[in-house]
Design an enzyme around this catalytic site. Structure first.
Site, PDB file in Angstrom:
ATOM      1  N   ARG A  93       0.853  -1.196   0.000  1.00  0.00           N
ATOM      2  CA  ARG A  93       0.000   0.000   0.000  1.00  0.00           C
ATOM      3  C   ARG A  93       0.883   1.238   0.000  1.00  0.00           C
ATOM      4  O   ARG A  93       1.745   1.387   0.866  1.00  0.00           O
ATOM      5  CB  ARG A  93      -0.899  -0.014   1.237  1.00  0.00           C
ATOM      6  CG  ARG A  93      -1.617   1.295   1.534  1.00  0.00           C
ATOM      7  CD  ARG A  93      -2.482   1.111   2.776  1.00  0.00           C
ATOM      8  NE  ARG A  93      -3.001   2.376   3.281  1.00  0.00           N
ATOM      9  CZ  ARG A  93      -2.543   2.994   4.369  1.00  0.00           C
ATOM     10  NH1 ARG A  93      -1.547   2.473   5.058  1.00  0.00           N
ATOM     11  NH2 ARG A  93      -3.077   4.120   4.782  1.00  0.00           N
ATOM     12  N   ARG A 143      -9.053  18.051  10.036  1.00  0.00           N
ATOM     13  CA  ARG A 143      -8.091  18.041  11.125  1.00  0.00           C
ATOM     14  C   ARG A 143      -7.851  19.460  11.619  1.00  0.00           C
ATOM     15  O   ARG A 143      -8.199  20.443  10.957  1.00  0.00           O
ATOM     16  CB  ARG A 143      -6.773  17.416  10.664  1.00  0.00           C
ATOM     17  CG  ARG A 143      -6.056  18.248   9.636  1.00  0.00           C
ATOM     18  CD  ARG A 143      -4.860  17.533   9.038  1.00  0.00           C
ATOM     19  NE  ARG A 143      -4.053  18.418   8.227  1.00  0.00           N
ATOM     20  CZ  ARG A 143      -3.089  18.032   7.411  1.00  0.00           C
ATOM     21  NH1 ARG A 143      -2.817  16.746   7.302  1.00  0.00           N
ATOM     22  NH2 ARG A 143      -2.393  18.907   6.723  1.00  0.00           N
ATOM     23  N   LYS A 145     -12.824   2.617   1.436  1.00  0.00           N
ATOM     24  CA  LYS A 145     -12.431   2.579   2.842  1.00  0.00           C
ATOM     25  C   LYS A 145     -13.653   2.959   3.679  1.00  0.00           C
ATOM     26  O   LYS A 145     -14.108   4.091   3.644  1.00  0.00           O
ATOM     27  CB  LYS A 145     -11.276   3.537   3.085  1.00  0.00           C
ATOM     28  CG  LYS A 145     -10.009   3.137   2.344  1.00  0.00           C
ATOM     29  CD  LYS A 145      -8.961   4.228   2.386  1.00  0.00           C
ATOM     30  CE  LYS A 145      -8.410   4.445   3.773  1.00  0.00           C
ATOM     31  NZ  LYS A 145      -7.336   5.481   3.771  1.00  0.00           N
ATOM     32  N   THR A 162      -5.939  -1.555  10.374  1.00  0.00           N
ATOM     33  CA  THR A 162      -5.705  -0.600  11.474  1.00  0.00           C
ATOM     34  C   THR A 162      -5.313  -1.289  12.783  1.00  0.00           C
ATOM     35  O   THR A 162      -6.091  -2.061  13.352  1.00  0.00           O
ATOM     36  CB  THR A 162      -6.925   0.310  11.744  1.00  0.00           C
ATOM     37  OG1 THR A 162      -7.432   0.824  10.519  1.00  0.00           O
ATOM     38  CG2 THR A 162      -6.512   1.476  12.631  1.00  0.00           C
TER      39      THR A 162
END
Length: 470
Positions: free
Chosen positions: A23, A64, A210, A270
């Site tokens: 990835r 963020r 995702k 994860t």
């Protein structure tokens, strides 16, 4: 991929330890960096004689905070803290900080909970005043630069594909990635757009969704996303923050089961071996986590920080591979699509193959395939029987590298008749020590052997090793 795996030597060690797909995270680095890494991966795979696919992972929207004047602050329970979309990106203080996603004030209201830094900091919205979100700190602690923001229960309206993502799609097409991951998709339209942009740029990678928004896991949105995807990723970081960690295990099982039911490939990701960023062995909890994902039916388990910046990237791959192999010995057989009408001949052959294999003691399956569809359907049924995808197309080899229990084989041989095809398939299984004389093998193929026709699989043949030349 990351700083810890940025040399030809470290890449080759990881591939040898068991990596099938690498990835590349487009959140970090420039286009030329990714192009260079992709070439290193392909060179290493060539040296090892192994099929390895490349997944390009788009960054998605930057939801963020910005930066603090002194890089970090400590906020305490009960403090007032302001998220300010108009504040200079480097001017954060003890009282307020800027936000990269400027529309956040429009997406929240009084009473909402915002979770920062993967849920380590919890803020409750008191009120919104123009470009300022006034909050009360519910769970305080250290807060540093550029930490992510999630909204409890979802509902942030940021589009999945940013302008940066659209440029990165062009890079992905140039590299020729085999999989393209879309971050924070809200619906099927986000995925259809990504696929269209990729095709326009000259790419034809499989699309990975995702699953990391709360609104993406409710019906009918979930099924629409799965059906618009080739692969889904259970992205447990952001998803866990949005739906709550306590809800995550059951959701993971639901997502894996639903993806397999709809003939979609699924990745579980994860923090799977997080402690191995520093340590040489995993915790038993991590061992159970990886094994449970395998036993639930996931096609792939993914490493992130463990190999991107960890101290022992090859060791963590080897440890995870060993756990997967042991978990697959459970021999759990599924009842996938039993009782469901099948319209396609090639899917019918795939289902018949797996039913026969599971009930006849077949040791191996050889599927002569053009596009890989037949082995995808086969891999939806748990069996523990190795499925060899035998194809003359390197692109198909790399695509099926993601499929559970499927071993890609690049066919150099030119096949002219069925008897020769049978011999070549069985010889490959013998060479890999999957079968020996007297064992049963199933071979699937189409009438138009080697004609390059997709969807042509219409034959299933059961062969006893030793008799396969007839």
């Amino acid at each position: 991929m990351g700083p810890a795996t940025d040399t030809p030597e470290s890449i080759q060690e990881m591939l040898a330890a068991g990596v099938d797909v690498v990835r590349m995270n487009f959140s970090h680095g420039e286009a030329n960096d990714h192009i260079k890494r992709a070439q290193m991966v392909r060179d290493a795979a060539e040296r090892l004689g192994k099929v390895v696919a490349i997944l390009g992972d788009l960054q998605g929207p930057k939801i963020r905070i910005e930066r603090f004047e002194n890089d970090k602050v400590i906020i305490n329970d009960g403090d007032t803290f302001i998220l300010d979309s108009s504040l200079d990106k480097y001017a954060g203080t003890q009282e307020r900080v800027g936000i990269a996603y400027k529309d956040l004030p429009r997406d929240v209201e009084s009473g909402d909970e915002l979770l920062l830094d993967d849920g380590r900091i919890v803020l409750q919205v008191r009120e919104v005043k123009g470009h300022e979100i006034h909050t009360t700190v519910i769970v305080g602690g250290a807060l540093s630069n550029n930490k992510g923001i999630n909204k409890r229960g979802g509902g942030i309206s940021a589009e999945a594909l940013t302008e940066k993502d659209k440029e990165d799609i062009k890079t992905a097409a140039k590299i020729g990635v085999d999989f393209l991951a879309v971050s924070f998709p809200r619906n099927a339209e986000d995925l259809n757009l990504a696929r269209a942009l990729l095709h326009d740029a000259g790419g034809d990678a499989a699309i990975v969704s995702k699953i990391e928004r709360a609104e993406a896991v409710v019906q009918p949105v979930l099924d629409e996303i799965i059906l618009a995807s080739d692969v889904i990723m259970v992205a447990r970081g952001d998803l866990g923050v949005e739906i709550g960690d306590a809800s995550l295990p059951l959701m993971q099982k639901k997502l894996i089961k639903r993806a397999r039911t709809l003939n979609c490939v699924v990745i579980t990701a994860t923090q799977m071996m997080e402690t191995m960023i520093e340590n040489t062995i995993p915790t038993r909890a991590e061992v159970f986590d990886v094994a449970n994902a395998v036993m639930d039916g996931t096609d792939a388990v993914m490493l992130s920080g463990e190999t991107a910046m960890g101290k022992h990237p090859a060791k963590v791959v080897e440890a995870m591979a060993n756990i997967c192999e042991e978990a697959e010995k459970s021999g759990k057989k599924s009842k996938h699509r039993i009782g469901i009408h099948i319209d396609r001949i090639d899917e019918g052959i795939a289902m018949s193959t797996m039913y026969a294999a599971n009930h006849m003691g077949v040791k191996g399956i050889g599927a002569l395939t053009e596009s890989g569809s037949t082995v995808l359907w086969m891999s939806r049924i748990s069996s523990g029987i190795p499925i060899y995808a035998m194809t003359k197309h390197k692109k198909t080899c790399r695509k099926v590298a993601m499929y559970r229990g499927v071993y890609p084989v690049y066919m150099h041989e030119k096949m002219t008749d069925s008897r020769q095809a049978n011999r070549i398939v069985v010889d490959h299984l013998i060479e890999d020590k999957i079968v020996s004389d007297g064992d049963l093998v199933i071979i699937t193929r189409g009438d138009l052997l080697g004609a390059g026709t997709d969807g042509g699989t219409n034959q299933m043949k059961v062969i006893r090793v030793g008799d396969h030349v007839r």
